[in-house]
Design a protein around this motif. Structure first.
Motif, PDB file in Angstrom:
ATOM      1  N   THR B  45       0.802  -1.172   0.016  1.00  0.00           N
ATOM      2  CA  THR B  45       0.119   0.108  -0.113  1.00  0.00           C
ATOM      3  C   THR B  45       1.012   1.236  -0.108  1.00  0.00           C
ATOM      4  N   LEU B  46       0.609   2.212  -0.795  1.00  0.00           N
ATOM      5  CA  LEU B  46       1.154   3.637  -0.603  1.00  0.00           C
ATOM      6  C   LEU B  46       0.519   4.426   0.400  1.00  0.00           C
ATOM      7  N   GLN B  47      -0.573   3.971   1.409  1.00  0.00           N
ATOM      8  CA  GLN B  47      -1.254   4.910   2.341  1.00  0.00           C
ATOM      9  C   GLN B  47      -0.232   5.631   3.275  1.00  0.00           C
ATOM     10  N   HIS B  48       0.702   5.054   3.763  1.00  0.00           N
ATOM     11  CA  HIS B  48       1.602   5.587   4.688  1.00  0.00           C
ATOM     12  C   HIS B  48       2.231   6.685   4.115  1.00  0.00           C
ATOM     13  N   VAL B  49       2.787   6.410   2.757  1.00  0.00           N
ATOM     14  CA  VAL B  49       3.464   7.511   2.016  1.00  0.00           C
ATOM     15  C   VAL B  49       2.525   8.631   1.752  1.00  0.00           C
ATOM     16  N   VAL B  50       1.468   8.477   0.815  1.00  0.00           N
ATOM     17  CA  VAL B  50       0.596   9.559   0.722  1.00  0.00           C
ATOM     18  C   VAL B  50       0.299  10.192   2.292  1.00  0.00           C
ATOM     19  N   GLN B  51       0.033   9.628   3.049  1.00  0.00           N
ATOM     20  CA  GLN B  51      -0.633  10.322   4.319  1.00  0.00           C
ATOM     21  C   GLN B  51       0.840  11.423   4.849  1.00  0.00           C
ATOM     22  N   VAL B  52       2.130  10.745   4.855  1.00  0.00           N
ATOM     23  CA  VAL B  52       3.265  11.479   5.238  1.00  0.00           C
ATOM     24  C   VAL B  52       3.482  12.727   4.020  1.00  0.00           C
ATOM     25  N   TYR B  53       3.481  12.341   2.984  1.00  0.00           N
ATOM     26  CA  TYR B  53       3.488  13.460   2.157  1.00  0.00           C
ATOM     27  C   TYR B  53       2.498  14.282   2.143  1.00  0.00           C
ATOM     28  N   HIS B  54       1.529  14.192   2.736  1.00  0.00           N
ATOM     29  CA  HIS B  54       0.642  15.460   2.968  1.00  0.00           C
ATOM     30  C   HIS B  54       0.584  16.190   4.404  1.00  0.00           C
ATOM     31  N   PRO B 252       5.434   3.988  13.455  1.00  0.00           N
ATOM     32  CA  PRO B 252       6.707   3.537  12.784  1.00  0.00           C
ATOM     33  C   PRO B 252       6.663   3.710  11.461  1.00  0.00           C
ATOM     34  N   ALA B 253       5.377   3.237  10.595  1.00  0.00           N
ATOM     35  CA  ALA B 253       5.097   3.271   9.483  1.00  0.00           C
ATOM     36  C   ALA B 253       5.649   4.859   8.815  1.00  0.00           C
ATOM     37  N   ALA B 254       5.234   5.764   9.492  1.00  0.00           N
ATOM     38  CA  ALA B 254       5.403   7.378   8.892  1.00  0.00           C
ATOM     39  C   ALA B 254       6.891   7.507   9.416  1.00  0.00           C
ATOM     40  N   ALA B 255       7.538   7.046  10.196  1.00  0.00           N
ATOM     41  CA  ALA B 255       8.953   7.426  10.588  1.00  0.00           C
ATOM     42  C   ALA B 255       9.764   6.771   9.609  1.00  0.00           C
TER      43      ALA B 255
END
Lengths: 351, 285
Positions: B45-54, B252-255
């Motif tokens: 999933t790219l959800q963590h990436v999308v969430q952090v990049y926003h 941890p995922a966001a980190a």
């Protein structure tokens, strides 16, 4: 001139990317010891580069250079055309000393002054009286001696394992081309990756192994090995490469195996380099902040501990701990001259 | 088995244990990618990436993570070369002053930052000095939240600590240069400035570039300086945001997303720089 520029440029690039060790090897071959220790790893590189240029200038066989040295010598004593030891120089040096040394003094002042001094405003530049109250935090209340010992233990263990794993690899790199060509990759990787990118996932991996926040800092030692082993490999590689092969060959002819030769012939001959690597790795681990902050949550080593006391505004205690942190580097500076002098006189090649 | 092949075998066996250093970096790195790119069911999933990049905090961190290192390296280049040219001219006490110049670099990082905190905080020594000279209202919020001044102080503090590295490498190159180059230029009637700009600086340029390359990698990995002096929220950088996600937000995922962003960018940048340097070197020879 253009050609010379290119040559120098190539040399500089080769010096750096080829292997940092190329500079560090001078440590083993007896350049005068750097007078300033401390943040030793990075410090050593430019310093030895510097020593090299001083030491090898006349040995380069470059007649032009030699002539200029002689000319310089003749010129000494006579005033130079551009000598400007005037007010500007003195002013510049004064500013430099002020900016560099006063902050260090302030740590001493903060650590050795009574708590009441911090309330005064404007602050006194001189403590009203000397007080050991801040230092006494080390053994009173929640004693911090445990943190000091933990820092010492982690740094010692890191040094031991880095050398135990790195020095044999350094020898192999110096003797076997295939190993040699693989070493820069290892070194560059640990130099480029941000510690935080390792530390964040590593904490999650250490939890099931019961090494996260380990009271003896074993998980932190694992993390510090990523810093220590490359240093051990590069330094010992440089030391072994400079060792005459004939020395080892003589041992083989006398019937010693590879391991025995390494242990009893090559290693003693390069012990100056290995000792330098040991000091360097110890200081790197002792000073390390990022891994320690993430991995040792409650059993803190000194750098994260200083950070926490700074955060909570207890600058006196933080300063007292900072004084402790300066101790090993200071001891190294004091011990260095003798160590290196001895290494010189007992060196196999020069003996 | 011949001596030669036994020798090779021993050498390889001695080298292998050191590979633990690779394992200690690559295993966490792989785990970081897995955590960053999968959901709780282990699916991609790219959800963590999308969430952090926003996340506004992350976006500010990206900007600061470009601004602070670039400004810092630029200052180091100018200050390092300037100091080297100046020290090159010094006749007496050169090694003593070199030692003094090295002090910020020789201190452990956390101790250096503590000294800077003592100097620059609101009730620190710099403000104390200003107040005792110019009265109570003259105090300056060097590190006060949200001010551009705090960023400037961070850049200066970061640059000052590592200027000695650039300075020493450039000084070494200067000392290595034969005096006859300068003599030749003087005979041709070069002024002091022409000596510096047309002879000395071009000749130390390769060494300077090497020094700056070493420094740039460290500069982009900046962590402790903004964290200790002003905290994550005031001036975030990628590393301190990763620390914040991990320890304070327990995500941890966001980190991992934040830390990997920096790691991947640095690895790509280094590979590119090394490739360029290699090509340049090949052309030069």
């Amino acid at each position: 001139m253009r050609l010379e520029t290119l040559r120098q440029g190539r040399r500089a690039v080769a010096l750096n990317f080829g292997a940092i060790s190329h500079l560090l090897k001078l440590y083993g071959s007896g350049g005068p010891a750097p007078r300033v220790a401390g943040r030793f790893a990075e410090l050593a590189v430019p310093f030895l580069l510097f020593r090299q240029t001083e030491g090898t200038q006349s040995a380069q066989g470059n007649t032009e250079r030699n002539r200029s040295t002689v000319k310089d010598r003749l010129r000494k004593g006579k005033p130079r055309r551009h000598s400007s030891v005037g007010a500007a120089t003195i002013f510049g040096l004064a500013v430099l000393a002020l900016v560099d040394l006063v902050p260090v003094y302030l740590v001493f002042r903060q650590a050795l002054a009574p708590e009441a001094d911090s309330v005064a405003w404007p602050l006194h530049w001189w403590p009203s009286r000397l007080s050991l109250a801040n230092l006494s935090h080390l053994w009173q209340g929640q004693p911090l001696v445990g943190n000091v010992l933990l820092s010492l233990f982690v740094a010692s263990l890191t040094t031991f394992f880095s050398l135990a794993l790195g020095v044999p690899a350094g020898w192999a790199a110096a003797r076997l081309r295939q190993v040699e060509s693989a070493t820069p990759t290892v070194a560059i990787l640990s130099r480029v990756l941000p510690p935080i990118a390792i530390a964040v996932p590593l904490t999650s991996l250490l939890i099931p192994l019961h090494l996260y926040n380990h009271p003896l800092g074993l998980g932190l030692v694992l993390a510090h090995l990523t810093i220590g082993i490359p240093v051990a490999i590069l330094l010992s590689y440089a030391g072994f490469r400079d060792l005459p092969r004939e020395l080892e060959e003589a041992a083989y002819v006398d019937g010693a195996g590879t391991l025995r030769t390494l242990l009893f012939v090559s290693l003693p001959a390069t012990r100056g380099t290995v000792a330098a690597a040991a000091i360097l790795i110890f200081l790197l681990s002792w000073d390390e902040f990022t891994y320690a902050l993430l991995i040792q949550l409650t059993h803190r080593t000194l750098p994260p501990l200083i950070y926490y006391f700074t955060e909570y505004g207890e600058l006196g205690t933080a300063s007292a701990l900072a004084l402790l942190m300066l101790l090993p580097a200071t001891l190294v500076i004091l011990g260095m001259q003798r160590l290196i002098a001895r290494g010189l006189t007992t060196g196999v090649v020069k003996g | 088995m011949s001596f030669r092949s036994r020798f090779r075998l021993t050498a390889w066996l001695l080298a292998l244990p050191a590979l633990i250093v690779l394992a200690l970096q690559l295993v966490p790195l792989a785990s970081a990618f897995r955590t960053a790119l999968t959901n709780e069911h282990g699916q991609f999933t790219l959800q963590h990436v999308v969430q952090v990049y926003h996340d506004p905090l992350f976006l500010r961190a990206v900007r600061f993570n470009l601004l602070i290192p670039l400004a810092s390296v630029a200052i180091e280049a100018v200050a390092g070369v300037g100091m080297a040219l100046w020290f090159h001219e010094l006749r007496r006490g050169k090694s003593l002053w070199r030692t003094v110049a090295l002090v910020p670099f020789a201190l452990p990082e956390i101790v250096y930052l503590l000294t800077m905190k003592l100097v620059f905080r609101q009730h620190g020594y710099l403000n104390s000095l200003i107040v005792s000279l110019a009265g109570n209202n003259a105090a300056i919020g060097w590190l006060s939240p949200g001010s551009p001044l705090a960023v400037a102080v961070l850049i200066a503090v970061d640059a000052w600590r590592v200027t000695p590295l650039v300075f020493l490498i450039v000084l070494a190159a200067l000392e290595q240069m034969p005096e006859s180059y300068l003599d030749a230029a003087r005979v041709d009637g070069a002024s002091r400035w022409q000596l510096i700009w047309l002879v000395q600086i071009p000749l130390v340029l390769p060494a300077l570039l090497v020094a700056l390359a070493i420094r740039a990698v460290d500069a982009f990995r900046i962590f402790a300086t903004p964290l200790v002096l002003v905290g994550v929220q005031q001036v975030p950088v990628l590393t301190s945001v990763a620390y914040h996600y991990k320890v304070e937000a327990n995500d941890p995922a966001a980190a991992n997303v934040a830390a990997l962003t920096l790691a991947v960018a640095l690895l790509l940048g280094t590979a590119l720089a090394l490739g360029l340097a290699r090509r340049h070197t090949a052309q030069g020879s």
